[in-house]
Structure formats: C-alpha cells, structure tokens
Motif scaffolding. Structure first.
Motif, PDB file in Angstrom:
ATOM      1  N   ARG A  65     -21.298  28.666 -24.299  1.00 39.85           N
ATOM      2  CA  ARG A  65     -20.645  28.239 -25.549  1.00 39.85           C
ATOM      3  C   ARG A  65     -20.339  26.752 -25.545  1.00 39.85           C
ATOM      4  N   ASN A  66     -20.513  26.083 -24.400  1.00 39.48           N
ATOM      5  CA  ASN A  66     -20.262  24.650 -24.322  1.00 39.48           C
ATOM      6  C   ASN A  66     -21.520  23.804 -24.451  1.00 39.48           C
ATOM      7  N   VAL A  67     -22.701  24.439 -24.494  1.00 37.67           N
ATOM      8  CA  VAL A  67     -23.936  23.654 -24.605  1.00 37.67           C
ATOM      9  C   VAL A  67     -24.069  23.111 -26.022  1.00 37.67           C
ATOM     10  N   ASN A  68     -24.857  22.054 -26.162  1.00 41.27           N
ATOM     11  CA  ASN A  68     -25.086  21.485 -27.486  1.00 41.27           C
ATOM     12  C   ASN A  68     -25.971  22.373 -28.349  1.00 41.27           C
ATOM     13  N   ASP A  69     -26.963  22.996 -27.727  1.00 42.91           N
ATOM     14  CA  ASP A  69     -27.946  23.780 -28.477  1.00 42.91           C
ATOM     15  C   ASP A  69     -28.232  25.075 -27.719  1.00 42.91           C
ATOM     16  N   VAL A  70     -27.708  26.179 -28.226  1.00 43.95           N
ATOM     17  CA  VAL A  70     -27.863  27.469 -27.556  1.00 43.95           C
ATOM     18  C   VAL A  70     -29.324  27.880 -27.492  1.00 43.95           C
ATOM     19  N   GLU A  71     -30.055  27.703 -28.604  1.00 41.41           N
ATOM     20  CA  GLU A  71     -31.456  28.130 -28.638  1.00 41.41           C
ATOM     21  C   GLU A  71     -32.297  27.378 -27.614  1.00 41.41           C
ATOM     22  N   LYS A  72     -32.128  26.061 -27.540  1.00 40.81           N
ATOM     23  CA  LYS A  72     -32.880  25.277 -26.545  1.00 40.81           C
ATOM     24  C   LYS A  72     -32.525  25.710 -25.131  1.00 40.81           C
ATOM     25  N   SER A  73     -31.264  25.984 -24.903  1.00 41.63           N
ATOM     26  CA  SER A  73     -30.820  26.401 -23.566  1.00 41.63           C
ATOM     27  C   SER A  73     -31.437  27.738 -23.175  1.00 41.63           C
ATOM     28  N   LEU A  74     -31.490  28.672 -24.112  1.00 41.44           N
ATOM     29  CA  LEU A  74     -32.093  29.974 -23.833  1.00 41.44           C
ATOM     30  C   LEU A  74     -33.601  29.848 -23.635  1.00 41.44           C
ATOM     31  N   ASN A  75     -34.241  28.977 -24.410  1.00 40.74           N
ATOM     32  CA  ASN A  75     -35.679  28.754 -24.229  1.00 40.74           C
ATOM     33  C   ASN A  75     -35.971  28.151 -22.861  1.00 40.74           C
ATOM     34  N   GLU A  76     -35.095  27.254 -22.404  1.00 32.88           N
ATOM     35  CA  GLU A  76     -35.252  26.681 -21.072  1.00 32.88           C
ATOM     36  C   GLU A  76     -35.042  27.739 -19.995  1.00 32.88           C
ATOM     37  N   ALA A  77     -34.081  28.626 -20.221  1.00 36.33           N
ATOM     38  CA  ALA A  77     -33.859  29.716 -19.271  1.00 36.33           C
ATOM     39  C   ALA A  77     -35.120  30.555 -19.130  1.00 36.33           C
ATOM     40  N   TYR A  78     -35.727  30.865 -20.258  1.00 31.20           N
ATOM     41  CA  TYR A  78     -36.954  31.674 -20.243  1.00 31.20           C
ATOM     42  C   TYR A  78     -38.076  30.926 -19.529  1.00 31.20           C
ATOM     43  N   ARG A  79     -38.184  29.636 -19.787  1.00 31.26           N
ATOM     44  CA  ARG A  79     -39.272  28.837 -19.214  1.00 31.26           C
ATOM     45  C   ARG A  79     -39.212  28.774 -17.694  1.00 31.26           C
ATOM     46  N   VAL A  80     -38.025  28.552 -17.134  1.00 33.62           N
ATOM     47  CA  VAL A  80     -37.932  28.333 -15.682  1.00 33.62           C
ATOM     48  C   VAL A  80     -37.922  29.639 -14.886  1.00 33.62           C
ATOM     49  N   LEU A  81     -37.727  30.765 -15.556  1.00 27.26           N
ATOM     50  CA  LEU A  81     -37.777  32.053 -14.849  1.00 27.26           C
ATOM     51  C   LEU A  81     -39.217  32.459 -14.547  1.00 27.26           C
ATOM     52  N   LYS A  82     -39.409  33.095 -13.411  1.00 26.45           N
ATOM     53  CA  LYS A  82     -40.696  33.689 -13.079  1.00 26.45           C
ATOM     54  C   LYS A  82     -40.955  34.895 -13.980  1.00 26.45           C
ATOM     55  N   LYS A  83     -42.188  35.302 -14.091  1.00 27.41           N
ATOM     56  CA  LYS A  83     -42.502  36.564 -14.747  1.00 27.41           C
ATOM     57  C   LYS A  83     -41.838  37.680 -13.934  1.00 27.41           C
ATOM     58  N   GLY A  84     -41.056  38.497 -14.582  1.00 25.58           N
ATOM     59  CA  GLY A  84     -40.274  39.506 -13.876  1.00 25.58           C
ATOM     60  C   GLY A  84     -38.889  39.017 -13.514  1.00 25.58           C
ATOM     61  N   GLY A  85     -38.593  37.751 -13.854  1.00 19.51           N
ATOM     62  CA  GLY A  85     -37.268  37.190 -13.590  1.00 19.51           C
ATOM     63  C   GLY A  85     -36.249  37.691 -14.595  1.00 19.51           C
ATOM     64  N   ARG A  86     -34.979  37.497 -14.261  1.00 22.56           N
ATOM     65  CA  ARG A  86     -33.920  38.081 -15.089  1.00 22.56           C
ATOM     66  C   ARG A  86     -32.844  37.054 -15.434  1.00 22.56           C
ATOM     67  N   PHE A  87     -32.406  37.122 -16.670  1.00 22.88           N
ATOM     68  CA  PHE A  87     -31.359  36.257 -17.214  1.00 22.88           C
ATOM     69  C   PHE A  87     -30.027  36.994 -17.221  1.00 22.88           C
ATOM     70  N   PHE A  88     -28.956  36.295 -16.808  1.00 19.15           N
ATOM     71  CA  PHE A  88     -27.604  36.857 -16.871  1.00 19.15           C
ATOM     72  C   PHE A  88     -26.658  35.818 -17.462  1.00 19.15           C
ATOM     73  N   CYS A  89     -25.810  36.266 -18.357  1.00 16.32           N
ATOM     74  CA  CYS A  89     -24.811  35.387 -18.953  1.00 16.32           C
ATOM     75  C   CYS A  89     -23.472  36.102 -19.016  1.00 16.32           C
ATOM     76  N   LEU A  90     -22.454  35.481 -18.442  1.00 16.63           N
ATOM     77  CA  LEU A  90     -21.074  35.954 -18.556  1.00 16.63           C
ATOM     78  C   LEU A  90     -20.339  34.982 -19.465  1.00 16.63           C
ATOM     79  N   GLU A  91     -19.725  35.511 -20.508  1.00 18.39           N
ATOM     80  CA  GLU A  91     -19.048  34.638 -21.461  1.00 18.39           C
ATOM     81  C   GLU A  91     -17.906  35.379 -22.142  1.00 18.39           C
ATOM     82  N   PHE A  92     -16.889  34.618 -22.557  1.00 16.66           N
ATOM     83  CA  PHE A  92     -15.863  35.202 -23.404  1.00 16.66           C
ATOM     84  C   PHE A  92     -16.517  35.720 -24.669  1.00 16.66           C
ATOM     85  N   SER A  93     -16.028  36.858 -25.170  1.00 17.24           N
ATOM     86  CA  SER A  93     -16.674  37.484 -26.309  1.00 17.24           C
ATOM     87  C   SER A  93     -15.638  37.939 -27.323  1.00 17.24           C
TER      88      SER A  93
END
Length: 235
Positions: A128-156
């Motif tokens: 929630r502190n990043v400037n651009d959530v979409e760009k950050s998520l796209n970068e997360a996808y890019r740097v992960l290996k195929k079969g890699g996994r994304f995790f996010c803990l955040e206030f909701s």
C-alpha cells in the motif's frame, strides 16, 4: 491512494525517514503486537524449501527475511529489497549475522533483477506504500520463476461489524500514540489513511489476476484486520 506518484513518493520517504529506527515499534502500536503472529503465519503458509531463492520486497528491517531464515535453518537465500536507505541500513545492521541475506536499495516498481530468478516473492505491509501497485505486481510476476509463488501480507478490511467499529475507534487514537512514541503524529496519520484507502480483499485479488497470477486466493487474519494474498506464476 489519490496522491500523484511523485507526491506519494516524497510523502512515503518523509514518513519512513522519521520512523525507520522505530519501525518495529510502530508496527507493534498499529497492530497491538499481533503483526508478529501474522508474519509467522505468512512464513508458515509459504513454507520455503531450504534451497529457495526468496525476494523480500519493502523488507523494512527484515522481519520476514529473518523468519524465512529460521524456517530453513539459514539455508535459503533471501534478497531484501527496500526503497528507503535509512530503513535498509537499519535492517542490515539488525540482521548482520545472517550471511544468507543480501540487501538491495530499490523501489518495487523497478526491480534490478533478471526475469525468472526467484522461487518466492514476498511483500509484507509494503504494497500500500508503493507508487504504482500494478507496476509492482507486474515486476513481481516478471522476477518469479515459472512455478514461483507470490505472497503479500497487508492490512485489509475488517468484516465483523462489531470489530470494525472497535478498530475504527482505535485507529483514531494511533496518531496520538505515535506522537508520544516518535514525537510526531504525521507518520501515523499517513499510515492510518493508507490502510483506509487501500483495496479490500476481493479488489486486491482481482489485481493479482490481472497481473497474470494463477490460483489466487487469500486468508483473513483477525477477522480481516490483515490478509495474506497469494498466487502462482505458471507461464
């Protein structure tokens, strides 16, 4: 948030320059200390393997990196990425005895890594502190290996109406408590507003799907005070 990217970047930098040396205490105040339990639940759900390559983005003072190291008996490799230099130095000093950690100064929107590098991408109380959530998520996808996994803990968003009322009343007190701790209400006013204006659980889930993640899901913590979102990179 509705702030322009440059305005938000300056504000976030100002906030964390003021609280970097009390960041752990700040999280204790906002969550009444429960963030420590939530982070353990996050790493438990991740359950990283001993040879895992992990990127911990917006790593703060390295709580998640430390827990991943404990989980793997210091056999995993964790790259801690933090956009605030003072915070990064604080984390590096705090965890200087962990030789399996690397520290990199970088924003989440433009990570200095090749494609398909990491087994896990984790971001804890940082999205929630990043400037651009979409760009950050796209970068997360890019740097992960195929079969890699994304995790996010955040206030909701709290789902129980009684708890929601109590939480909202407590949130009004947080800046005053913050002033007592660090002598300044501003960082805590920002953090309360950033939590209030962030996506709810389902909205953030849609963001993950839009970025290409598969089998996305989330788990509420403490009736939705926080949530863990996860997704897989399959292509």
């Amino acid at each position: 948030m509705s702030l322009h990217y440059n305005e938000k970047s300056k504000l976030v930098k100002k906030v964390f320059n003021k609280v970097y040396d009390k960041y752990d205490l700040m999280n204790d105040v906002i969550s009444l200390g429960i963030h420590r339990i939530w982070k353990k639940k996050l790493v438990s759900w991740m359950s990283p393997l001993n040879d895992a390559r992990i990127v911990d983005v917006a790593s703060g003072t390295g709580d998640i990196a430390k827990l991943c190291s404990i989980h793997t008996q210091n056999k995993c490799e964790v790259t801690c990425v933090e956009p605030n230099k003072m915070m990064l130095l604080e984390g590096e000093k705090k965890l200087k005895n962990l030789t399996n950690l690397k520290w990199v100064l970088s924003p989440a929107e433009k990570l200095p890594f090749n494609n398909n590098v990491f087994d896990y991408y984790v971001i804890s109380f940082g999205i929630r502190n990043v400037n651009d959530v979409e760009k950050s998520l796209n970068e997360a996808y890019r740097v992960l290996k195929k079969g890699g996994r994304f995790f996010c803990l955040e206030f909701s968003k709290v789902e129980n109406e009684v708890l929601k009322h109590i939480y909202n009343q407590y949130s009004k007190l947080i800046p005053k408590i913050g002033k007592f701790i660090v002598g300044n209400e501003m960082p805590y006013e920002y953090l309360v507003k950033s939590i209030d204006q962030f996506y709810n659980q389902e909205e953030f889930l849609l963001k993950l799907k839009k970025s290409g993640f598969f089998n996305t899901k989330y788990r509420n913590l403490t009736n939705g005070v926080a949530a863990i979102h996860t997704g897989w990179k399959v292509e």
